[in-house]
Design a protein around this motif. Structure first.
Motif, PDB file in Angstrom:
ATOM      1  N   ARG A 129       0.856  -1.187   0.000  1.00 30.82           N
ATOM      2  CA  ARG A 129       0.000   0.000   0.000  1.00 30.82           C
ATOM      3  C   ARG A 129       0.889   1.233   0.000  1.00 30.82           C
ATOM      4  O   ARG A 129       1.807   1.349   0.791  1.00 30.82           O
TER       5      ARG A 129
ATOM      6  N   THR B  29      -1.865   6.933  -1.004  1.00 32.84           N
ATOM      7  CA  THR B  29      -3.280   6.565  -1.121  1.00 32.84           C
ATOM      8  C   THR B  29      -4.084   7.075   0.061  1.00 32.84           C
ATOM      9  O   THR B  29      -5.308   7.186  -0.020  1.00 32.84           O
ATOM     10  N   GLY B  30      -3.417   7.396   1.183  1.00 31.43           N
ATOM     11  CA  GLY B  30      -4.136   7.911   2.337  1.00 31.43           C
ATOM     12  C   GLY B  30      -3.629   9.249   2.814  1.00 31.43           C
ATOM     13  O   GLY B  30      -4.219   9.861   3.682  1.00 31.43           O
TER      14      GLY B  30
ATOM     15  N   LYS C 115      -1.112  15.283   7.146  1.00 29.83           N
ATOM     16  CA  LYS C 115      -1.140  13.831   7.312  1.00 29.83           C
ATOM     17  C   LYS C 115       0.256  13.240   7.141  1.00 29.83           C
ATOM     18  O   LYS C 115       0.690  12.388   7.926  1.00 29.83           O
TER      19      LYS C 115
ATOM     20  N   GLU D   6      -3.629   1.814   9.736  1.00 25.99           N
ATOM     21  CA  GLU D   6      -5.013   1.626   9.309  1.00 25.99           C
ATOM     22  C   GLU D   6      -5.844   2.869   9.617  1.00 25.99           C
ATOM     23  O   GLU D   6      -6.612   3.348   8.776  1.00 25.99           O
ATOM     24  N   HIS D   7      -5.703   3.405  10.825  1.00 26.01           N
ATOM     25  CA  HIS D   7      -6.454   4.610  11.177  1.00 26.01           C
ATOM     26  C   HIS D   7      -5.960   5.818  10.386  1.00 26.01           C
ATOM     27  O   HIS D   7      -6.755   6.677   9.984  1.00 26.01           O
ATOM     28  N   TRP D   8      -4.656   5.891  10.175  1.00 24.67           N
ATOM     29  CA  TRP D   8      -4.084   7.037   9.458  1.00 24.67           C
ATOM     30  C   TRP D   8      -4.643   7.138   8.046  1.00 24.67           C
ATOM     31  O   TRP D   8      -4.955   8.232   7.571  1.00 24.67           O
ATOM     32  N   HIS D   9      -4.782   6.030   7.374  1.00 26.54           N
ATOM     33  CA  HIS D   9      -5.305   6.057   6.001  1.00 26.54           C
ATOM     34  C   HIS D   9      -6.750   6.532   5.976  1.00 26.54           C
ATOM     35  O   HIS D   9      -7.174   7.174   5.010  1.00 26.54           O
ATOM     36  N   ARG D  10      -7.520   6.238   7.028  1.00 23.85           N
ATOM     37  CA  ARG D  10      -8.943   6.592   7.027  1.00 23.85           C
ATOM     38  C   ARG D  10      -9.222   7.980   7.602  1.00 23.85           C
ATOM     39  O   ARG D  10     -10.222   8.603   7.242  1.00 23.85           O
ATOM     40  N   ALA D  11      -8.384   8.434   8.529  1.00 23.56           N
ATOM     41  CA  ALA D  11      -8.677   9.659   9.273  1.00 23.56           C
ATOM     42  C   ALA D  11      -8.316  10.902   8.474  1.00 23.56           C
ATOM     43  O   ALA D  11      -7.378  10.899   7.667  1.00 23.56           O
TER      44      ALA D  11
ATOM     45  N   GLN E  47      -5.617  13.871  13.108  1.00 24.80           N
ATOM     46  CA  GLN E  47      -4.216  13.457  13.131  1.00 24.80           C
ATOM     47  C   GLN E  47      -3.504  13.720  14.459  1.00 24.80           C
ATOM     48  O   GLN E  47      -2.767  12.849  14.940  1.00 24.80           O
TER      49      GLN E  47
ATOM     50  N   PRO F 141      -9.978  -1.280  15.894  1.00 25.49           N
ATOM     51  CA  PRO F 141     -10.580  -0.622  14.717  1.00 25.49           C
ATOM     52  C   PRO F 141     -11.723   0.322  15.071  1.00 25.49           C
ATOM     53  O   PRO F 141     -12.092   1.170  14.268  1.00 25.49           O
TER      54      PRO F 141
END
Length: 219
Positions: free
Chosen positions: A37, A41-42, A48, A81-86, A91, A169
């Motif tokens: 990944r 992409t995030g 960020k 995982e959280h970084w890509h979504r948040a 942050q 999660p």
């Protein structure tokens, strides 16, 4: 590193690597790499990416070379995982939670929900005292005068962002105002610096003062 692999080795990219030792070298050799990944992409904003790079520095300090540490690895994977979504607003809290998680996994963390001296709950407290050198968070009755104080609003945010482990999660990351970012950041930064000599983080992450009427900036 060959030009074939160099493009993959951008900071923040998640990779599957093939490494092999050589008898005459301390460092292992990189044989192959495949992209799992990409960071971009995030992370399409400077805010960020700054937080991602700061956590990578944390991981570099805490994770020993060639020795798996499941707690640290789970924390780092959970952060990613959280970084890509948040979004940007989450942050700082996510980063502080990662800092607190690394400290806890290393056995040098502290609990913002309970007084270290008397054991009374700090939930809903108007303020608490912090002794970074001891790793203590104290109620107002137990805290000596020379401690650094954290006010009730910042303490609430600190308790919320540490209420669930980063790999969870379902963990949520509150939007912290400038004053809370400054207070929480200073506590963690001082604690981190005492246990990791020479460790510094980019000032833009949390050394943010509240806006003042006579100034047109947050700095």
């Amino acid at each position: 590193i060959s030009s074939r692999l160099s493009a993959l080795l951008e900071p923040g990219n998640e990779l599957d690597l093939m490494l092999y030792p050589k008898d005459d070298r301390d460092l292992w050799m990189l044989g192959d790499a495949s992209l799992v990944r990409a960071a971009l992409t995030g992370g399409d904003t400077l805010a960020k990416l700054s937080h991602l790079l700061a956590v990578m520095e944390l991981a570099d300090r805490f994770l020993p070379e060639r020795e798996p540490v499941p707690e640290f690895e789970a924390l780092l994977r959970g952060f990613l995982e959280h970084w890509h979504r948040a979004g940007d607003a989450a942050q700082p809290a996510l980063f502080f939670a990662a800092e607190a998680g690394f400290l806890e996994a290393a056995g040098i963390g502290f609990d913002p929900r309970e007084c270290s001296a008397c054991g009374n709950s700090l939930v809903g407290a108007a303020r608490a005292g912090v002794r970074a050198s001891e790793g203590d968070i104290l109620c107002s009755d137990c805290a000596p005068p020379q401690v650094r104080w954290i006010d009730g609003s910042a303490l609430d945010g600190f308790q919320l962002l540490t209420s669930r482990p980063v790999p969870d999660p379902e963990a949520i990351w509150p939007e912290l105002d400038a004053e809370a970012r400054q207070q929480i950041g200073r506590i963690l930064h001082e604690h981190m610096s005492l246990h990791l000599p020479g460790y510094r983080l980019p000032a833009s992450l949390y050394w943010l003062a509240p806006k003042r009427a006579d100034r047109g900036t947050d700095r």
